[in-house]
Write an enzyme that holds these catalytic residues in place. Structure first.
Site, short mmCIF file in Angstrom:
data_model
loop_
_atom_site.label_atom_id
_atom_site.label_comp_id
_atom_site.label_asym_id
_atom_site.label_seq_id
_atom_site.Cartn_x
_atom_site.Cartn_y
_atom_site.Cartn_z
N PRO A 135 0.88 -1.17 -0.02
CA PRO A 135 -0.03 0.06 0.13
C PRO A 135 1.07 1.29 -0.08
O PRO A 135 0.75 2.02 1.00
CB PRO A 135 -0.97 -0.06 1.14
CG PRO A 135 0.19 -0.74 2.13
CD PRO A 135 0.85 -1.85 1.22
N CYS A 136 1.30 1.36 -1.12
CA CYS A 136 2.34 2.71 -1.26
C CYS A 136 1.71 3.96 -1.24
O CYS A 136 2.07 5.13 -0.85
CB CYS A 136 3.32 2.92 -2.31
SG CYS A 136 2.39 2.56 -3.86
N HIS A 137 0.00 3.96 -1.32
CA HIS A 137 -0.81 4.97 -1.28
C HIS A 137 -0.94 5.58 0.26
O HIS A 137 -1.61 6.51 0.39
CB HIS A 137 -2.06 4.63 -2.03
CG HIS A 137 -2.83 3.72 -1.30
ND1 HIS A 137 -2.49 2.25 -1.56
CD2 HIS A 137 -3.86 3.55 -0.39
CE1 HIS A 137 -3.37 1.61 -0.69
NE2 HIS A 137 -4.12 2.34 0.03
#
Length: 176
Positions: A135-137
């Site tokens: 989950p780089c967001h």
DNA sequence: GCCAGAACTCTGG
DNA sequence: CCAGAGTTCTGGC
């Protein structure tokens, strides 16, 4: 290397899931199927990509379930290529709980042990090939800004607000 | 091959 | 505001 892929609907547009025989090697987000296919080809220029192929429904469902707050599927195999530094960052990202966020600075300090590496952490996040699974967001700039996002800042904001709304608890995020 | 510059950043002068 | 720090990639020589 042989890659097969599927492009499917997900709540915010279209999603491409690609896999080798080892596991999922790319998850990308977009609106245009052709653009997604082009992105896959650009990411793996030396791979043979099987046209009109299909990826295990079970894997795709598992990834989509992330959006609804489901825990990561323990049996979802990944086939990622990255440096030692990138792996360290990616594993730190997977430890971020659904609906919460970190900053590049926090990750650098707590997982790399070097605050000065914040920029390097951002660089490693940008290199993450599997959206949602890693989950780089959920990583923001420490000044409150969104920072950037490989698949569009707009999409990043949608993902975060969706997660925050979905967990329906304290919504005291002061996002611009 | 090597070096410079850029890319989802942050801090100190 | 500018420069520098840590990592990777790309483009020019």
């Amino acid at each position: 290397m042989h890659i097969r892929y599927s492009v499917v609907d997900y709540p915010l547009g279209r999603m491409l899931v690609a896999a080798t025989s080892q596991g999922v090697c790319m998850v990308s987000l977009g609106d245009d199927d052709d653009a997604l296919r082009a992105g896959l080809a650009a990411e793996y220029p030396s791979a043979s990509i099987e046209p009109n192929s299909i990826v295990s429904r079970q894997w795709i469902d598992g990834i989509v379930a992330y959006l609804d707050g489901q825990p990561p599927q323990p049996d979802l195999p990944l086939d990622l290529r990255g440096t030692a530094f990138q792996w360290k960052v990616w594993r730190a990202l997977q430890a971020i709980p659904y609906g919460s966020t970190r900053t590049y600075q926090q990750l650098a300090r707590e997982h790399i042990g070097n605050v000065g590496a914040a920029r390097a952490v951002a660089r490693a996040c940008a290199a993450n090939p599997v959206a949602l699974v890693i989950p780089c967001h959920r990583v923001l700039r420490s000044d409150g800004g969104l920072g950037g996002y490989r698949w569009g800042v707009e999409r990043k904001r949608c993902l975060i607000s969706r997660e925050v709304a979905h967990r329906s608890t304290s919504v005291d995020e002061a996002m611009v």
